[in-house]
Each structure stands twice: as C-alpha cells, then as structure tokens.
Design an enzyme around this catalytic site. Structure first.
Site, PDB file in Angstrom:
ATOM      1  N   ASP A 159       8.230  71.510 -18.921  1.00  0.00           N
ATOM      2  CA  ASP A 159       8.734  70.759 -20.075  1.00  0.00           C
ATOM      3  C   ASP A 159       8.546  71.580 -21.354  1.00  0.00           C
ATOM      4  O   ASP A 159       9.428  71.629 -22.218  1.00  0.00           O
ATOM      5  CB  ASP A 159       7.978  69.422 -20.166  1.00  0.00           C
ATOM      6  CG  ASP A 159       7.993  68.704 -18.829  1.00  0.00           C
ATOM      7  OD1 ASP A 159       9.085  68.406 -18.343  1.00  0.00           O
ATOM      8  OD2 ASP A 159       6.903  68.483 -18.255  1.00  0.00           O
ATOM      9  N   HIS A 187       4.073  63.896 -17.506  1.00  0.00           N
ATOM     10  CA  HIS A 187       5.246  64.632 -17.017  1.00  0.00           C
ATOM     11  C   HIS A 187       6.198  63.603 -16.418  1.00  0.00           C
ATOM     12  O   HIS A 187       6.186  63.331 -15.218  1.00  0.00           O
ATOM     13  CB  HIS A 187       4.855  65.676 -15.965  1.00  0.00           C
ATOM     14  CG  HIS A 187       6.057  66.227 -15.265  1.00  0.00           C
ATOM     15  ND1 HIS A 187       6.980  67.027 -15.888  1.00  0.00           N
ATOM     16  CD2 HIS A 187       6.521  66.051 -14.004  1.00  0.00           C
ATOM     17  CE1 HIS A 187       7.951  67.321 -15.040  1.00  0.00           C
ATOM     18  NE2 HIS A 187       7.697  66.742 -13.893  1.00  0.00           N
TER      19      HIS A 187
HETATM   20  P1  NAX Z   1      10.592  69.942  -1.455  1.00  0.00           P
HETATM   21  O1  NAX Z   1      10.785  68.579  -0.879  1.00  0.00           O
HETATM   22  O2  NAX Z   1      11.670  70.965  -1.337  1.00  0.00           O
HETATM   23  O3  NAX Z   1       9.268  70.582  -0.843  1.00  0.00           O
HETATM   24  C1  NAX Z   1       8.067  69.883  -0.732  1.00  0.00           C
HETATM   25  C2  NAX Z   1       7.344  70.453   0.451  1.00  0.00           C
HETATM   26  O4  NAX Z   1       6.050  69.852   0.491  1.00  0.00           O
HETATM   27  C3  NAX Z   1       8.024  70.161   1.783  1.00  0.00           C
HETATM   28  O5  NAX Z   1       8.194  71.357   2.507  1.00  0.00           O
HETATM   29  C4  NAX Z   1       7.043  69.203   2.475  1.00  0.00           C
HETATM   30  O6  NAX Z   1       7.009  69.387   3.882  1.00  0.00           O
HETATM   31  C5  NAX Z   1       5.734  69.618   1.823  1.00  0.00           C
HETATM   32  N1  NAX Z   1       4.687  68.594   1.912  1.00  0.00           N
HETATM   33  C6  NAX Z   1       4.811  67.252   1.849  1.00  0.00           C
HETATM   34  N2  NAX Z   1       3.636  66.661   2.027  1.00  0.00           N
HETATM   35  C7  NAX Z   1       2.735  67.651   2.198  1.00  0.00           C
HETATM   36  C8  NAX Z   1       1.337  67.678   2.440  1.00  0.00           C
HETATM   37  N3  NAX Z   1       0.647  66.541   2.579  1.00  0.00           N
HETATM   38  N4  NAX Z   1       0.713  68.869   2.565  1.00  0.00           N
HETATM   39  C9  NAX Z   1       1.427  70.013   2.484  1.00  0.00           C
HETATM   40  N5  NAX Z   1       2.761  70.058   2.246  1.00  0.00           N
HETATM   41  C10 NAX Z   1       3.394  68.890   2.120  1.00  0.00           C
HETATM   42  O7  NAX Z   1      10.192  69.692  -2.970  1.00  0.00           O
HETATM   43  P2  NAX Z   1      10.169  70.730  -4.184  1.00  0.00           P
HETATM   44  O8  NAX Z   1      11.503  70.744  -4.834  1.00  0.00           O
HETATM   45  O9  NAX Z   1       9.584  72.009  -3.721  1.00  0.00           O
HETATM   46  O10 NAX Z   1       9.188  69.970  -5.184  1.00  0.00           O
HETATM   47  C11 NAX Z   1       7.812  69.822  -4.906  1.00  0.00           C
HETATM   48  C12 NAX Z   1       7.187  68.817  -5.857  1.00  0.00           C
HETATM   49  O11 NAX Z   1       7.278  69.294  -7.192  1.00  0.00           O
HETATM   50  C13 NAX Z   1       7.850  67.457  -5.863  1.00  0.00           C
HETATM   51  O12 NAX Z   1       6.855  66.453  -5.892  1.00  0.00           O
HETATM   52  C14 NAX Z   1       8.622  67.449  -7.163  1.00  0.00           C
HETATM   53  O13 NAX Z   1       8.842  66.152  -7.644  1.00  0.00           O
HETATM   54  C15 NAX Z   1       7.686  68.229  -8.042  1.00  0.00           C
HETATM   55  N6  NAX Z   1       8.228  68.799  -9.266  1.00  0.00           N
HETATM   56  C16 NAX Z   1       7.402  68.863 -10.340  1.00  0.00           C
HETATM   57  C17 NAX Z   1       7.779  69.443 -11.521  1.00  0.00           C
HETATM   58  C18 NAX Z   1       6.830  69.523 -12.675  1.00  0.00           C
HETATM   59  O14 NAX Z   1       7.246  70.014 -13.723  1.00  0.00           O
HETATM   60  N7  NAX Z   1       5.583  69.044 -12.581  1.00  0.00           N
HETATM   61  C19 NAX Z   1       9.160  69.972 -11.704  1.00  0.00           C
HETATM   62  C20 NAX Z   1       9.854  70.262 -10.421  1.00  0.00           C
HETATM   63  C21 NAX Z   1       9.594  69.285  -9.314  1.00  0.00           C
HETATM   64  O15 NAX Z   1      10.413  68.179  -9.496  1.00  0.00           O
END
Ligand code: NAX
Length: 327
Positions: A159, A187
């Site tokens: 952000d 966030h």
């Molecule tokens: P993806 O869904 O592409 O990847 C997430 C990965 O995490 C998947 O491979 C899944 O298998 C894995 N996962 C789920 N539970 C798990 C666990 N208990 N232990 C280990 N791995 C696990 O999501 P992606 O686009 O990579 O985003 C990841 C996270 O970042 C999401 O929660 C998303 O909302 C968040 N974000 C946060 C942002 C920020 O600025 N704070 C911005 C970008 C993003 O939206």
C-alpha cells in the site's frame, strides 16, 4: 564466506511465492553477500506444484542459494529460521463471510506461531503477508508468547509503495524523490494513505497537489488498487506483493534511509490513539532488525477520522478472533 541465513516461506507454490522465492535467492532481500537457505512450507495438496518451483530454483543456479527444503510440517519449516515470511493463507471462497475467513486463517496462523516459538532462531523476525494480514500477525504473536511481540509484523508496504507511485505519477516526479509517505491502519479498504508529511524532491507534497485530488482520487485509488488489479489481470497482485515483501524485510533487516521512513504494521503501544496490542500500520524507522514508530506527527483531521475507522475495523477483528478463542 558469510554463513547462510534460514528463510522460511509459507505458501511457496502460490502466485506470490513464485515471485518471492526467486527474489530472495537472487539476494534482493538480504543482500548480494548473504547466502540463504530456503525452507518452504506448503499444504500436502500443493507439494507436487512446489516441486516444480524447486526445480526452477535449481535451474536458476543462484550463487547465494545454499539449500532448498520443502515440507508440509510447520515445525520442520521454522526450525532455526531467521526470517519467517508467512504468505500462505486460506483464500476467501465464494459465500465465505469475513468471520469464516478469520476462523480458517486463525487456525493456520496460531499453529504456525506455536511452531515458530518452538523452533525458530533467537534472531527470528516474522512478516505476515497472507490476509487478513494484520490480524493474522496478532494471532501468530498470541500463539508465541515467549517471542517479543515486536518481532511480528504485517505487510502494508504494498500500500505504501502504491501510494508513492500514485503521487509520483501525479506530480511527474521520479518515485525516488518521494519520501515520508505513510499508510496508517489496517491492510484493507479502510487503510489510510497519508501524504501530509510526504516530500517530493524536498518540497512538501501538499503544496504540489490539490486537497480534492487527495481525497477523491489518491486515497480511493490506493485503497482499492488490489481490486483494480484483479479486475484487469483476472488474478490478485502477485509480483508487486512479492516486491513489497522483499522491501519490507530488507528495510527491517538493513535499515531505512537517513531522513526517510517506511510503513509497517506492528504492535501498537497506544501510539496515535491506536489501542494497545493491535497490529496497525504506522510510519517507522528501522535499524539493525528493530523498528521504531515515528512519534509526534500532527494528524490532519481527515487522516485522523479515517484512522479511527480503520482502527475500529482492527478492533472488531480482534474481538472476533477473541470470541473464537484464538487470543
Ligand atoms: P495463492 O492462493 O496463489 O497462494 C497461496 C498458497 O498458500 C497456496 O499455494 C496454498 O496452498 C498455500 N497455503 C494455504 N494454506 C497454507 C498453510 N496452512 N501452510 C502453507 N501454505 C499454505 O495466493 P497468493 O496470491 O500467493 O496470495 C497469498 C496471500 O497474500 C493471500 O492471503 C492474499 O490475500 C495475500 N495478499 C496480501 C497482500 C498484502 O499486501 N498484505 C497483497 C497481495 C495478496 O493479496
């Protein structure tokens, strides 16, 4: 040569992981003189995809990459970790309420907090990117009471970077000329991007843009940028989120530039009226792995009102996870 540091990354088979792991291995996060060991945690169903990512990491032949290990066991992932980047989270499925999301992720982040407490290095620094990032950091910290709460942070750097980019584009200045940007609060769409202390090439930003633009274009554009990316790309921000995670950890480990600060979500001790114990975004300076909230800034009345709303949302999330027995 310097001894490698162990970096635990969760969600390594996801879209952010696909960018983040390669940037860490290239030395963008901890420096081109610092070897790293990657420890990647995934859920069992994503292990096959993760093996493909590991093959690509090998194929990139990064000189700084000392080793790569994968696991579905949090206690293995965090053993001896110097940095934990908690990216993996349960995405919000169709029809899922925010409270369902908090419950699903609460269980994940509580378990990971416990594993970090049990096995991580004494130097551990934790960065939560997975959403709802601020409250997930709060949950992980509560599950690890022996680790100082200052070691837990959540990502609002994306952000912050978006805010810098919008202000630079509006004024025609290079992004490097923009300093002292702030993002306050959660966030989420209630976040508070604040240019009132920012400078552009040493001049106050408020002298260079209209107040109306700030209120009606800048703030909503930054706060809703994530949704705009999804609309345009058909997928949520990944490369920019990975870049922001790199910036966050790099500045935390290596320090902010003289005369500048950054935005990090960290534990409040009551600064700027944010209730004690909430993980909220603040302007911080960093040095040698420690952060300090920049205090004594005067809050613009609009910023103050928006900050109260964002903090109320954080407080509400805290009440919900408390009701779930996670705090
Ligand atoms: P993806 O869904 O592409 O990847 C997430 C990965 O995490 C998947 O491979 C899944 O298998 C894995 N996962 C789920 N539970 C798990 C666990 N208990 N232990 C280990 N791995 C696990 O999501 P992606 O686009 O990579 O985003 C990841 C996270 O970042 C999401 O929660 C998303 O909302 C968040 N974000 C946060 C942002 C920020 O600025 N704070 C911005 C970008 C993003 O939206």
């Amino acid at each position: 040569m310097t001894a490698p540091l162990t970096i635990a990354v969760t969600g390594g088979a996801g879209q952010i992981g696909y960018q983040l792991l390669f940037r860490i291995a290239a030395g963008d996060m901890l420096g081109t003189d610092q070897p790293v060991r990657l420890r990647i945690l995934e859920v069992p169903q994503a292990m096959a995809a993760l093996e493909g990512v590991v093959m690509e990491l090998q194929d990139a032949a990064f000189p700084l990459l000392a080793s790569v290990d994968t696991t579905a066991d949090a206690s293995v992932a965090f053993e001896g970790a110097d940095h934990a980047l908690l990216v993996g989270a349960r995405p919000r499925a169709k029809g899922m309420e925010r409270s369902d999301l908090l419950a699903a992720n609460g269980a994940i982040f509580a378990a990971q907090g416990r594993a970090i407490q049990e096995g991580a290095s004494d130097r551990i620094r934790i960065t939560v990117t997975g959403n709802p990032a601020n409250t997930n950091a709060l949950i992980a910290a509560a599950a690890a009471p022996d680790i100082p709460r200052e070691r837990f942070s959540a990502l609002t750097r994306l952000d912050h970077n978006r805010a810098i980019a919008q202000l630079a584009a509006k004024t025609g200045a290079p992004v490097a000329d923009v300093r002292r940007m702030i993002v306050w609060g959660n966030h989420s769409a209630t976040q508070v991007p604040d240019i009132t202390h920012a400078t552009i090439g040493g001049q106050p930003a408020v002298d260079l843009v209209e107040r109306e633009w700030v209120k009606h274009e800048f703030v909503p554009t930054v706060a809703n940028r994530g949704a705009a990316i999804i609309e345009a790309r058909g997928a949520s921000s990944a490369a920019s989120a990975a870049a922001a995670t790199i910036d966050h950890v790099r500045d935390w480990a290596r320090g902010t530039a003289e005369g500048d600060w950054t935005s990090m979500s960290v534990i409040s001790r009551g600064e700027y009226g944010v209730p004690e114990g909430l993980v909220s975004s603040f302007p911080v300076t960093t040095a040698d792995g420690d952060w300090t909230i920049v205090e004594g800034l005067e809050l613009d009345p609009d910023v103050e009102a928006q900050l109260r709303a964002s903090v109320a949302e954080l407080d509400d999330e805290r009440m919900q996870v408390r009701a779930l027995g996670l705090l």
